[in-house]
Design a protein around this motif. Structure first.
Motif, PDB file in Angstrom:
ATOM      1  N   GLU A 160       0.287   6.873   1.784  1.00 56.31           N
ATOM      2  CA  GLU A 160       1.494   7.470   1.217  1.00 56.31           C
ATOM      3  C   GLU A 160       2.063   8.568   2.112  1.00 56.31           C
ATOM      4  O   GLU A 160       3.145   9.081   1.855  1.00 56.31           O
ATOM      5  N   ILE A 171       1.127  -2.957  -7.000  1.00 57.47           N
ATOM      6  CA  ILE A 171       2.358  -2.361  -6.487  1.00 57.47           C
ATOM      7  C   ILE A 171       3.231  -3.422  -5.827  1.00 57.47           C
ATOM      8  O   ILE A 171       2.750  -4.492  -5.443  1.00 57.47           O
ATOM      9  N   PHE A 172       4.514  -3.121  -5.721  1.00 59.19           N
ATOM     10  CA  PHE A 172       5.394  -3.984  -4.945  1.00 59.19           C
ATOM     11  C   PHE A 172       4.840  -4.055  -3.523  1.00 59.19           C
ATOM     12  O   PHE A 172       4.479  -3.034  -2.946  1.00 59.19           O
ATOM     13  N   HIS A 201       4.645   7.787  -4.670  1.00 57.62           N
ATOM     14  CA  HIS A 201       5.502   6.606  -4.814  1.00 57.62           C
ATOM     15  C   HIS A 201       5.212   5.893  -6.127  1.00 57.62           C
ATOM     16  O   HIS A 201       4.967   4.680  -6.161  1.00 57.62           O
ATOM     17  N   ARG A 245       6.612   2.462  -7.232  1.00 57.56           N
ATOM     18  CA  ARG A 245       6.133   1.201  -6.663  1.00 57.56           C
ATOM     19  C   ARG A 245       5.162   0.475  -7.590  1.00 57.56           C
ATOM     20  O   ARG A 245       4.900  -0.707  -7.422  1.00 57.56           O
ATOM     21  N   GLU A 297       3.010  -8.848  -4.875  1.00 58.63           N
ATOM     22  CA  GLU A 297       2.302  -7.627  -5.224  1.00 58.63           C
ATOM     23  C   GLU A 297       1.066  -7.442  -4.357  1.00 58.63           C
ATOM     24  O   GLU A 297       0.515  -8.391  -3.795  1.00 58.63           O
ATOM     25  N   PRO A 305       4.392  -3.558   0.032  1.00 57.66           N
ATOM     26  CA  PRO A 305       5.126  -2.694   0.981  1.00 57.66           C
ATOM     27  C   PRO A 305       5.644  -3.491   2.168  1.00 57.66           C
ATOM     28  O   PRO A 305       5.058  -4.503   2.571  1.00 57.66           O
TER      29      PRO A 305
END
Length: 257
Positions: free
Chosen positions: A154, A80-81, A24, A27, A8, A83
């Motif tokens: 984003e 968030i996951f 997003h 996410r 994360e 990226p």
């Protein structure tokens, strides 16, 4: 701040979190916020509840600081996951050329804050593609970069490349390769004329060293931002150069105006 165990990344700052939610939202795995921000993120909390995500209101802002590693969280932290940055391939480049998309190539700028500011400027000026060296990709996406980008992350696509010079060689004749150099004679205001309707690959380098010699040799043109005081007769600027993020804003403005 990264949570490697859960793969994360903490995103903090009101604008950054709002844009992740809008563009997003899928996410976001966990969301933490102060009481005063609760009414502003009701939609996100509902979305997380629907997919059994975690959201919590915290009483002490210090808890948010522990999550994101900074006091500049503005009362919101989204986990968030992590990226992923895709490598540049031939199909990617073909798409840039076919669609006439300008691209930024960051030649080891080496600073997360500058990276975030450049992303913000790129998003503002509609530049969708940013390429960074593969050896910097792992450390480029940070909580600080996301916060400073103010939601710009984003709106851009990030790519990595193993060799800056080889990418530039591959783009010869397909995109106009423009580098920044303090010794250049051509002002940045000439960029549009230099491109002649073709998409540009704009190369920005490290503040101390500039772009690499390999990158410089593969440029079709080198430009600089001239010292405005020269028009009034001053022979030299009070400082040597602009910050690379500031320079990026000026150059991108000239590119798209």
């Amino acid at each position: 701040m990264r949570n490697k165990q859960n793969n994360e990344l903490a995103v903090c700052g009101f604008a950054a979190v709002k844009k992740v939610e809008k563009i997003h939202g899928e996410r976001i795995r966990r969301f933490y916020f102060t009481e005063e921000n609760a009414p502003l993120f009701g939609g996100l909390c509902k979305a997380l509840a629907k997919r059994r995500g975690i959201y919590n209101m915290v009483k002490d802002p210090a808890e948010l600081e522990k999550l994101c590693g900074t006091v500049h969280h503005q009362g919101v932290v989204a986990m968030i996951f992590m990226p992923e940055i895709d490598p540049v391939d031939s199909d990617t480049v073909d798409g840039w050329v076919a669609d006439g998309e300008h691209t930024l190539l960051l030649d080891h700028i080496g600073n997360a804050n500058n990276f975030g500011a450049i992303v913000r400027s790129a998003a503002f000026f509609g530049i969708k593609n940013i390429v960074i060296p593969e050896d910097e990709a792992a450390g480029a996406l940070t909580t600080s970069a996301y916060r400073i980008a103010e939601g710009g992350m984003e709106y851009v696509r990030l790519y990595s490349v193993r060799s800056v010079s080889r990418l530039m060689e591959a783009l010869s004749g397909r995109m106009i390769r423009i580098g920044t150099d303090l010794k250049a004679k051509t002002p940045a205001s000439d960029i549009r004329a230099i491109c002649g309707g073709k998409p540009a690959l704009v190369v920005l380098g490290n503040e101390e060293r500039g772009i690499s010699n390999e990158a410089r040799r593969n440029c079709d043109a080198l430009v600089l931002i001239p010292f405005a005081g020269m028009k009034g007769g001053a022979k030299e600027a009070p400082v040597d150069s602009l910050n690379v993020a500031q320079a990026a804003s000026v150059i991108l403005y000239e590119l798209v105006r």
